[in-house]
Design an enzyme around this catalytic site. Structure first.
Site, PDB file in Angstrom:
ATOM      1  CD  GLU A   5      28.937  46.029   3.511  1.00  0.00           C
ATOM      2  OE1 GLU A   5      28.396  45.042   4.047  1.00  0.00           O
ATOM      3  OE2 GLU A   5      28.640  47.193   3.768  1.00  0.00           O
ATOM      4  CB  CYS A   6      31.775  42.227  -0.433  1.00  0.00           C
ATOM      5  SG  CYS A   6      31.394  40.865  -1.531  1.00  0.00           S
TER       6      CYS A   6
END
Length: 218
Positions: free
Chosen positions: A206-207
């Protein structure tokens, strides 16, 4: 916004299309909405959807300076195609400076300390600065459950971001590459498949902007 209010909104929007969700969101604050992008694969989808509703919507982009050439070419093609009101934010330290102090190469996924340093200095700081300066009341993202399996159960189309005190809108949560490819083809949008984010390493992580900096309350 209370959890009850968010639950009610998400129930009302349960059968809404991504475009309808964005229309609803921008109606809440037409002068204070933004869309964020990192120009990874499929980013033209969310940018096209957002600009269909509000052509001049600010598009916040954190350019950490170490993107691959293909990503910069894709960014320029998308900017031109959609006449994006692009708002690039750069780190206070140049990419060359960071690389010189940190081994000369972008970090690999297993280099935890270097990844954390890059994320904090080159990505999270300019993102936080951009969010505070643009001060959105509505933040439109390209988050999809498929890319966020560790948080899929907690993600909703409409969420509340406590840090930035704004609505966080995730209109394409349920879309898979099949829907994304079809949308790109239907609207003749550019895309690119070569992408590497030194702040997370690969497509399945995930960013950091969503995982580390932002706290969502449902």
């Amino acid at each position: 916004m209370s959890p009850e209010e968010l639950q009610s909104i998400n129930q009302r929007l349960q059968s809404a299309s991504p475009l309808e969700i964005i229309r609803w969101a921008i109606d809440q604050a037409p002068e204070s909405a933004i869309v964020t992008t990192n120009f990874r694969p499929y980013e033209a989808v969310i940018l096209h959807l957002a600009t269909q509703v509000q052509p001049e919507i600010p598009a916040l982009w954190i350019d950490h300076g170490t993107n691959l050439p293909e990503t910069y070419i894709f960014a320029e093609k998308t900017r031109e195609k959609l006449s994006l009101n692009l708002k690039p934010y750069l780190p206070k330290m140049t990419a060359a400076h960071w690389l010189a102090l940190n081994g000369g190469q972008v970090p690999m996924p297993d280099e935890v300390e270097r990844v954390e340093s890059f994320s904090r200095i080159m990505k999270l700081e300019p993102f936080e600065r951009g969010m505070h300066e643009l001060a959105p009341k509505v933040w439109i993202t390209a988050l999809r459950k498929e890319q966020n399996p560790q948080r899929a159960a907690t993600l909703q189309p409409v969420m509340w971001d406590a840090k930035f005190q704004c609505l966080k809108i995730n209109p394409i949560l349920e879309w898979t590459p099949v829907e994304m490819d079809a949308y790109l083809a239907e609207h003749d949008l550019p895309n690119e498949r070569t992408y590497y984010d030194p702040a997370k390493g690969d497509e399945k992580h995930e960013c950091g902007l969503h995982a580390k900096l932002v706290t969502d309350k449902q």
